[in-house]
Write a protein that holds these residues in place. Structure first.
Motif, short mmCIF file in Angstrom:
data_model
loop_
_atom_site.label_atom_id
_atom_site.label_comp_id
_atom_site.label_asym_id
_atom_site.label_seq_id
_atom_site.Cartn_x
_atom_site.Cartn_y
_atom_site.Cartn_z
N TRP A 133 0.84 -1.21 0.00
CA TRP A 133 0.00 0.00 0.00
C TRP A 133 0.87 1.26 0.00
N ILE A 134 1.90 1.28 0.85
CA ILE A 134 2.79 2.45 0.94
C ILE A 134 3.59 2.63 -0.35
N SER A 135 4.09 1.54 -0.89
CA SER A 135 4.89 1.66 -2.12
C SER A 135 4.06 2.20 -3.27
N MET A 136 2.79 1.81 -3.36
CA MET A 136 1.93 2.32 -4.44
C MET A 136 1.54 3.78 -4.19
N ALA A 137 1.54 4.21 -2.92
CA ALA A 137 1.31 5.63 -2.63
C ALA A 137 2.48 6.47 -3.15
N ILE A 138 3.69 5.97 -3.01
CA ILE A 138 4.87 6.66 -3.52
C ILE A 138 4.84 6.71 -5.05
N VAL A 189 5.08 -6.90 -1.75
CA VAL A 189 5.71 -5.58 -1.72
C VAL A 189 6.71 -5.42 -2.86
N GLY A 190 7.27 -6.52 -3.36
CA GLY A 190 8.19 -6.45 -4.48
C GLY A 190 7.53 -5.88 -5.72
N ALA A 191 6.24 -6.20 -5.91
CA ALA A 191 5.51 -5.65 -7.05
C ALA A 191 5.38 -4.14 -6.92
N GLY A 192 5.13 -3.65 -5.73
CA GLY A 192 5.01 -2.22 -5.51
C GLY A 192 6.32 -1.49 -5.75
N ILE A 193 7.41 -2.04 -5.25
CA ILE A 193 8.72 -1.41 -5.45
C ILE A 193 9.08 -1.39 -6.94
N ALA A 194 8.77 -2.47 -7.64
CA ALA A 194 9.04 -2.52 -9.08
C ALA A 194 8.27 -1.44 -9.82
N SER A 195 7.02 -1.18 -9.42
CA SER A 195 6.22 -0.15 -10.07
C SER A 195 6.83 1.23 -9.85
#
Length: 438
Positions: A133-138, A189-195
């Motif tokens: 959730w946090i990574s997609m906010a960034i 969370v790896g998917a979010g960081i990759a995005s």
């Protein structure tokens, strides 16, 4: 109504502009498909977690898209008037506004996380969701700033530049996704960081191209950043933001309602969102092309072209959406099975695809007409029309059909379709009245 000749004259310019726009928008949605495909092997619960996040992001991105839209309209009108200095000013102030808007929306997303429990979302999903959730906010900041650059490329006749840079993000995203999710073992969370990383790469390349390309020199004029101009863009964009956010929130609220049924319904909704997002680039690309063409016509004092532009767009988008309707009806199971092996999720997703197929043409009409009204800087009344269509009608109908009438997740989607149909009617009436000969 415009003559056949005047309508036909607008077909090829719209196709030349809308095709690269659609292909570029598809790149952004393909990143979502990559996430879904690579998250699916982790299980139904991580896939449902991605579905909740997507639902919330739809609200924020829809609202933020209002900022991109107003920047695009201002650039189009300035370019139509052959004023490169104003184009430069709108771009620089638009980038600042996108950075502020993206950061603010990301903060709202983080602060809103506790509301998921209040909205009765599955506890097993919430338990694993926070890092993703946090990574997609960034992610909201770089993706929004990239689209500010992209609207410049589209308007000045370089739409394929935006396409190439967009697909660079896809190329970067695929190995990053696989490596971080499965190779390093970071999971969801790896998917979010990759995005975040892939979108940052596209932003950097877009900036480098704008900064170094010789033919873009007229649009690199140094303009002092003025908070007054940023506030002006914000005020002009606010009604658009509210309208898009209202529509996006209504759509996203479907995901919340489906969460009341359980993880299977959420996962099926994510499958349909992933595939539907790819094909939604058709009405979205046409709406953007119409907005640009209308803005250029107004900037060039050619108001007699407004009706032919929209008429050509409606012919094109209706034919395309009929093709998508057939694909949804006949290919629903194949597409669903490509994304998940859970038979319960597949069976429900097939039903949702059938319902979505029935409103594709109406969705194309309302998107294109709304784009035309945005290009005319007509924002407040269309915003009210879309809010009325989706909130007092679509969502109550979705709840009643889904729960008291007992049609479940399919009924929820059917109720939402009523809002799309009403919006298409109201917006069309608005445009034809505004452009009637005086």
């Amino acid at each position: 109504m415009p003559s056949g000749a005047s309508t036909r004259a607008e077909v090829m310019p719209l196709l030349r502009l809308s095709m690269p726009l659609m292909i570029a928008f598809a790149a952004a949605t393909l990143i979502g498909v990559v996430d879904t495909v690579m998250i699916a092997p982790l299980g139904t619960v991580p896939l449902a977690a991605a579905g909740i996040t997507t639902a919330f992001l739809i609200i924020l991105i829809s609202g933020l898209w209002g900022l991109v839209t107003v920047i695009g309209v201002e650039i189009a009108q300035a370019h139509g008037a052959d004023d490169a200095g104003e184009v430069s000013a709108h771009l620089r102030h638009g980038l600042a506004l996108c950075a502020i808007g993206g950061a603010g929306a990301g903060l709202v997303m983080v602060l809103a996380f506790p509301l998921l429990r209040w909205l009765n979302q599955p506890p097993e999903v919430i338990a694993i969701l926070m890092p993703y959730w946090i990574s997609m906010a960034i992610w909201l900041v770089p993706i929004l700033m990239f689209f500010a650059f992209k609207t410049l490329f589209d308007t000045i006749g370089r739409p394929w530049t935006g396409v190439a840079i967009s697909y660079l993000g896809v190329v970067v995203n695929v190995p990053l996704n696989y490596g971080l999710i499965h190779g390093v073992g970071m999971g969801l969370v790896g998917a979010g960081i990759a995005s975040v990383l892939s979108s940052s790469a596209t932003l950097l390349v877009a900036w480098l191209f704008w900064h170094r390309a010789s033919d873009l020199a007229p649009y690199r004029q140094r303009v002092p950043i003025s908070w007054g101009r940023i506030r002006m863009l914000y005020r002009e964009g606010l009604p658009i933001c509210i309208g898009y956010a209202g529509e996006g929130a209504a759509y996203a609220f479907l995901g919340i309602i489906l969460g009341w049924f359980g993880a299977v319904e959420l996962a099926a909704n994510q499958v349909v969102n992933a595939i539907g997002g790819v094909f939604y680039v058709i009405p979205l690309g046409m709406a953007s092309a119409v907005s640009i063409r209308i803005g250029l016509a107004i900037g060039g004092s050619e108001r007699d072209r407004l009706r032919p532009i929209l008429s050509a767009a409606l012919w094109i988008v209706t034919l395309w959406m009929l093709a998508i309707t057939a694909l949804y009806i006949f290919g629903a199971r194949t597409m669903s099975e490509a994304l998940t092996r859970d038979l319960a999720v597949v069976d429900l997703a097939v039903g949702l695809f059938i319902v979505a197929a029935l409103v594709q043409v109406a969705d194309g009409v309302q998107s294109s007409t709304l784009g035309a009204l945005r290009g005319m800087s007509d924002n407040r009344v269309p915003t009210a029309m879309t809010l009325i269509s989706y909130w007092p009608l679509a969502l109550p109908a979705a709840y009643v059909i889904g729960f008291p009438m007992g049609y479940g997740a399919i009924g929820v989607w059917a109720g939402y379709g009523l809002g799309i149909a009403l919006a298409a009617i109201l917006l069309s009436v608005r445009f034809w009245r505004l452009t009637a000969a005086r």
